[in-house]
Design a protein around this motif. Structure first.
Motif, PDB file in Angstrom:
ATOM      1  N   ARG A 181     -10.444  -0.849  -1.635  1.00  0.00           N
ATOM      2  CA  ARG A 181     -10.792   0.544  -1.896  1.00  0.00           C
ATOM      3  C   ARG A 181      -9.727   1.236  -2.747  1.00  0.00           C
ATOM      4  NH1 ARG A 181     -11.311   1.708   2.985  1.00  0.00           N
ATOM      5  NH2 ARG A 181      -9.316   2.725   3.394  1.00  0.00           N
ATOM      6  N   GLU A 182      -8.459   0.960  -2.479  1.00  0.00           N
ATOM      7  CA  GLU A 182      -7.379   1.696  -3.133  1.00  0.00           C
ATOM      8  C   GLU A 182      -6.797   0.987  -4.354  1.00  0.00           C
ATOM      9  OE1 GLU A 182      -4.375   2.972  -0.397  1.00  0.00           O
ATOM     10  OE2 GLU A 182      -5.835   3.483   1.175  1.00  0.00           O
ATOM     11  N   TRP A 183      -7.297  -0.204  -4.683  1.00  0.00           N
ATOM     12  CA  TRP A 183      -6.680  -0.990  -5.760  1.00  0.00           C
ATOM     13  C   TRP A 183      -6.543  -0.208  -7.074  1.00  0.00           C
ATOM     14  CZ3 TRP A 183      -4.765  -6.100  -5.509  1.00  0.00           C
ATOM     15  CH2 TRP A 183      -4.325  -6.610  -6.733  1.00  0.00           C
TER      16      TRP A 183
ATOM     17  N   LEU B 193       0.815  -1.219   0.000  1.00  0.00           N
ATOM     18  CA  LEU B 193       0.000   0.000   0.000  1.00  0.00           C
ATOM     19  C   LEU B 193       0.851   1.273   0.000  1.00  0.00           C
ATOM     20  CD1 LEU B 193      -2.704  -1.271   2.489  1.00  0.00           C
ATOM     21  CD2 LEU B 193      -3.170  -0.455   0.165  1.00  0.00           C
TER      22      LEU B 193
ATOM     23  N   GLU C 194      -9.370  -4.657   8.312  1.00  0.00           N
ATOM     24  CA  GLU C 194      -9.076  -3.257   7.966  1.00  0.00           C
ATOM     25  C   GLU C 194      -8.157  -3.168   6.747  1.00  0.00           C
ATOM     26  OE1 GLU C 194      -7.387  -1.827  11.564  1.00  0.00           O
ATOM     27  OE2 GLU C 194      -9.327  -1.502  12.572  1.00  0.00           O
ATOM     28  N   ILE C 195      -7.102  -3.969   6.726  1.00  0.00           N
ATOM     29  CA  ILE C 195      -6.130  -3.905   5.621  1.00  0.00           C
ATOM     30  C   ILE C 195      -6.763  -4.344   4.309  1.00  0.00           C
ATOM     31  CG2 ILE C 195      -4.016  -4.934   4.707  1.00  0.00           C
ATOM     32  CD1 ILE C 195      -2.936  -4.978   7.568  1.00  0.00           C
ATOM     33  N   HIS C 196      -7.570  -5.396   4.350  1.00  0.00           N
ATOM     34  CA  HIS C 196      -8.149  -5.901   3.106  1.00  0.00           C
ATOM     35  C   HIS C 196      -9.247  -4.969   2.575  1.00  0.00           C
ATOM     36  CE1 HIS C 196      -5.881  -9.499   4.225  1.00  0.00           C
ATOM     37  NE2 HIS C 196      -5.985  -9.847   2.958  1.00  0.00           N
ATOM     38  N   LYS C 197      -9.961  -4.325   3.475  1.00  0.00           N
ATOM     39  CA  LYS C 197     -10.915  -3.289   3.030  1.00  0.00           C
ATOM     40  C   LYS C 197     -10.184  -2.161   2.315  1.00  0.00           C
ATOM     41  CE  LYS C 197     -14.838  -3.685   6.229  1.00  0.00           C
ATOM     42  NZ  LYS C 197     -15.577  -3.004   7.333  1.00  0.00           N
ATOM     43  N   ARG C 198      -9.063  -1.769   2.904  1.00  0.00           N
ATOM     44  CA  ARG C 198      -8.285  -0.684   2.301  1.00  0.00           C
ATOM     45  C   ARG C 198      -7.739  -1.094   0.929  1.00  0.00           C
ATOM     46  NH1 ARG C 198      -2.644   1.840   4.686  1.00  0.00           N
ATOM     47  NH2 ARG C 198      -2.272   3.251   2.896  1.00  0.00           N
TER      48      ARG C 198
END
Length: 659
Positions: A627-629, A489, A620-624
Motif C-alpha cells: 500500500r505504501e510503496w 517503513l 499485515e506488514i506486507h499489505k502495508r
C-alpha cells in the motif's frame, strides 16, 4: 603519444603451488562444446553443464624450483608452457570495450636458443587461433615484440602467448603488454586504500604488509587507511610493526565505533575527499589475500577508461585457491536480487579446467556492481553521486554500483585483478543476525532504484520467504525480518541514527528464540528420538516441483495441528546444514540443525501458536508495504542526497563537517 605498460607477466609472491594454475598453464587446451551444437534441449544442456565441470587436467605441473622470481620462470627442455592463464592472459575484450586503447604491444624477454614464442588470440566463443610467432636465436637474453590490434574484440576474447623450448631449458625473464596513449594519460594517478577491520588483526596486518611488498604498487598509494572498529586491534598484532615499516609512513589507523563495512568504507571515501590528493579510493576487505599486481592493473585500467569507471577485482576462495567464486555480479531488477551474470559458472576451478579450455570465460561479462572486497572508485564518482549508504553491511556495494550506473558511471569487473576471500557459501548470513540487514537493506535499495511501481516481486517474494522460514521453525529469522521491514517503513531518516545501535538491538532480540541458541558442543543436545520411527528415511535429494508443492501444503496444514509430545524434549532428527531445507524441516516437529560454517548447531522446535501469530504479523506488514510503496519510494529517493552526503556522514563519525 607515449608508451604505457598495461600489464606485466607475474608469478605468485609466495610460490604456492595451489595457485600456479592461475599464472601458468602446462596443460593442453580441451575446449568444451559450443552451445549452438548443444541446442535447446533441456536434457542435453544439463548433460553439457555437468561435462563442463569435469576436470581436463592431465596432472602436468610446474615445479616450485622453476619459479625463479616474481617476473621469471624456467621452462624445462621438451616442455610447452602457456601463459593463457587468469593472471597472465590479456583480457582484450575488456580493454576494447571500456578503454581508449585500440592496439597493444607484447614484449617477451627470453633466454634459450631455439625457444619458440607463439601468440594466440581467442574469440568471444572461446575458439582460438595463432596470431604470430618468433624463434629465439642465440644463447643470450632476447626480447621479441608483437604489435596486436584490439579491433576484433568487441564481444570478448583474450590474447596470450605460449613458449616451447628449443635446445635445452628456456627462461622467461619478463613480459609486458603496453600501448601508445596520450601524454596526459601516461603517468599513473594515485589512490587511497580503505580497509575496514574488526577483530581480524592477523589477517589485516598481513594484508598491509603485502601492499608494501611491491615498490610500484606502493608508489601509487597516497595513504592506506585502516578503519579500526574492533576490540582486537591490528596495531597490537605481532605482524603490525613489519606492515607499518613496509608502508613507509603511508599507513593511518582510524579508530571509530563499530559502524559496519558501510561505516568503514564511507569513512575512507570521506577522508579521501577531504585530503584532496587521490584520484581513486580503493576498498579492500580485511580478511583477504591480495594479489598486489591487481592494484596496478585496476589503476591503469581506470586511468585509460573512456569515462570515469569503477574497476573491481574478482574473488577466489581463500580455502581452495584455484577456485573462482565471484566473476561478475548483476541485479535482477524485477526481484531486486544480486546474482552471477548470465553465462557465468560460479565456483570455477582453474586447477581442473584452464582458461583456454573454457568457453564462457572468453565472452565479456558486463556487470551492475562489484563487491567491495576489492573495488576502485574514482573520486569524481564519489563527488558526483555521494558516499555509500549507512547500511552497516549488505547491499551498500550493490546499491552504489546501481546508483553510479544511473549517473553514467559503469562498473567493470576486470579479469586479471583478484583477491582470495572466504566464500559466501561458507557463511551463515541468511540465518544469523545478518538476516535483518539482508532484508532491510535490500528493500532500501529497491525503493531507491526499482523501476517497478511496487518493487516488482519484492513484496511477494519476501512474504514467501517468511512462510518458508516459519515452516522451517526459524522463528528468530522471521522476527528479525519483520523488524527490518518495520524499520524500512519508518523511512530513510533513521538510517544514520540506527547505524551504531542496530546490531546490538538485533543480537538482543535473537536471544529470545531457541532456534538462535547455537551450541558448539556436539553433546549439547539430546540424541534424536521418535515414538514411532518414520516409514521412510528422509531423502537427501532435492525434490521436484510437484513434491515441493506437496511439502508446502502439508507444512501449512501441520501448523494447525498439535506437536508430537516427545519432540518437546528430543529432536526427531539431526540435519547437516546442506540438507536443512524448508521442505525437509516442514515435516518435522523438532530437529537439531547444523549451521553452514560447521561450527555450531541449534535445536529447532515447532510452535503452532507462534506460527499463527507470526503469520498474522507477516500478512499485515506486507499489505502495508504494498500500500505504501509509491510514497515510500519517493521519500527514499528524495532523501538520498542528504543521507549519502559528506555532512551527514561527518556527523555520524563525530568529526568536523567536511568543508
Amino acid at each position: 603519444m607515449a608508451t604505457r605498460v598495461l600489464q606485466r607477466f607475474i608469478m605468485p609472491l609466495d610460490k604456492d603451488p595451489d595457485v600456479f594454475a592461475l599464472y601458468v598453464d602446462p596443460e593442453p587446451a580441451v575446449l568444451d562444446a559450443d552451445k549452438d551444437s548443444i541446442g535447446g534441449d533441456k536434457n542435453a544442456k544439463a548433460v553439457n553443464n555437468a561435462a563442463l565441470r569435469q576436470s581436463t587436467s592431465t596432472g602436468a605441473k610446474v615445479a616450485v624450483e622453476d619459479v625463479l622470481g616474481r617476473h621469471s620462470v624456467r621452462i624445462r627442455e621438451g616442455q610447452e608452457l602457456s601463459f593463457g592463464s587468469y593472471f597472465n592472459g590479456f583480457a582484450a575484450g575488456y580493454w576494447r570495450r571500456w578503454t581508449i586503447v585500440d592496439a597493444v604491444r607484447l614484449d617477451v624477454t627470453l633466454t634459450g636458443p631455439g625457444a619458440h614464442v607463439i601468440v594466440y588470440r581467442s574469440m568471444a566463443n572461446g575458439r582460438s587461433q595463432k596470431v604470430d610467432d618468433a624463434v629465439i636465436e642465440g644463447a643470450g637474453e632476447t626480447t621479441v615484440s608483437f604489435d596486436l590490434t584490439l579491433v576484433p574484440f568487441q564481444d570478448g576474447g583474450w590474447y596470450w602467448f605460449d613458449v616451447i623450448t628449443g635446445e635445452g631449458d628456456a627462461v622467461l625473464s619478463g613480459a609486458t603488454w603496453s600501448a601508445e596513449v596520450p601524454e596526459d594519460r601516461v603517468a599513473p594517478r594515485s589512490a587511497t586504500v580503505g580497509i575496514t577491520t574488526m577483530n581480524r588483526p592477523d589477517f589485516c596486518a598481513a594484508l598491509l604488509e603485502s601492499l608494501g611488498a611491491d615498490a610500484d604498487v606502493l608508489g601509487l598509494l597516497d595513504e592506506v587507511l585502516v578503519m579500526e572498529q574492533g576490540t582486537k586491534k591490528v596495531a597490537d598484532d605481532a605482524g603490525f610493526p613489519a606492515a607499518e615499516k613496509a608502508l613507509q609512513g603511508k599507513l593511518r589507523v582510524i579508530e571509530q565505533a563499530n559502524l559496519g563495512g558501510s561505516g568503514g568504507f564511507a569513512r575512507a571515501q570521506l577522508e579521501t575527499l577531504r585530503a584532496g590528493k587521490s584520484a581513486y579510493v580503493l576498498f579492500l576487505d580485511d580478511d583477504i589475500i591480495c594479489e598486489p599486481e591487481s592494484i596496478l592493473r585496476a589503476v591503469t585500467f581506470g586511468d585509460l577508461a573512456r569515462r570515469p569507471t569503477i574497476v573491481g577485482g574478482h574473488m577466489f576462495s581463500i580455502y581452495s585457491r584455484s577456485r573462482l567464486h565471484s566473476f561478475g555480479e548483476i541485479i535482477n531488477r524485477y526481484r531486486f536480487w544480486w546474482h552471477s551474470a548470465p553465462t557465468v559458472h560460479p565456483d570455477w576451478d582453474f586447477g581442473a579446467r584452464n582458461l583456454r579450455s573454457t568457453r564462457w570465460l572468453h565472452k565479456r561479462i558486463d556487470v551492475d556492481f562489484n563487491p567491495w572486497f576489492m573495488c576502485l572508485i574514482p573520486v569524481e564518482v564519489v563527488e558526483r553521486i555521494g558516499l555509500g549508504l549507512p547500511l552497516f553491511i549488505k547491499w551498500d556495494d550493490s546499491e552504489y554500483g546501481v546508483r553510479a550506473q544511473a549517473a553514467g558511471f559503469p562498473t567493470v569487473s576486470m579479469p586479471g585483478a583478484a583477491v582470495w576471500h572466504v566464500p559466501w557459501t561458507d557463511k551463515n548470513d541468511a540465518l544469523d543476525w545478518q538476516a535483518y540487514f539482508h532484508q532491510r537493506n535490500r528493500f532500501v535499495a529497491a525503493l531507491l532504484h526499482s523501476p517497478f511501481k511496487r518493487g516488482g516481486r519484492m513484496v511477494t517474494e519476501s512474504f514467501q520467504h517468511q512462510v518458508m522460514h516459519l515452516m522451517s521453525m526459524q522463528y528468530s529469522v522471521v522476527e528479525m525480518r519483520h523488524q527490518a521491514l518495520l524499520d524500512v517503513l519508518d523511512g530513510p531518516g533513521k538510517l544514520h541514527a540506527d547505524l551504531p545501535t542496530k546490531l546490538g538491538e538485533i543480537r538482543e532480540m535473537r536471544k529470545e528464540w531457541r532456534d538462535a541458541d547455537l551450541k558448539a558442543d556436539p553433546d549439547a543436545f539430546p540424541a534424536p528420538r521418535r515414538a514411532k520411527p518414520k516409514k521412510r528415511d528422509m531423502d537427501a535429494e532435492i525434490p521436484g516441483a510437484m513434491q515441493q508443492r506437496k511439502a508446502k501444503l502439508i507444512g501449512a496444514v501441520r501448523q494447525f495441528k498439535g506437536v508430537r509430545p516427545l519432540s518437546r524434549e528430543f529432536p526427531e532428527t539431526a540435519l547437516p546444514a546442506m540438507d536443512a531445507k524448508w521442505y525437509r524441516l516442514a515435516g518435522l516437529d523438532a530437529a537439531v540443525v547444523s549451521m553452514p560454517d560447521g561450527t555450531s548447531a541449534a535445536f529447532y522446535q515447532r510452535d503452532p501458536e507462534q506460527f499463527r501469530a507470526a503469520m498474522k504479523k507477516t500478512i499485515e506488514i506486507h499489505k502495508r508495504l504494498l500500500r505504501e510503496w509509491p510514497t515510500l519510494a519517493e521519500q527514499y529517493r528524495a532523501g538520498l542526497g542528504e543521507v549519502t552526503s559528506q555532512e551527514a556522514w561527518a556527523r555520524t563519525f563525530g568529526i568536523e563537517e567536511a568543508q
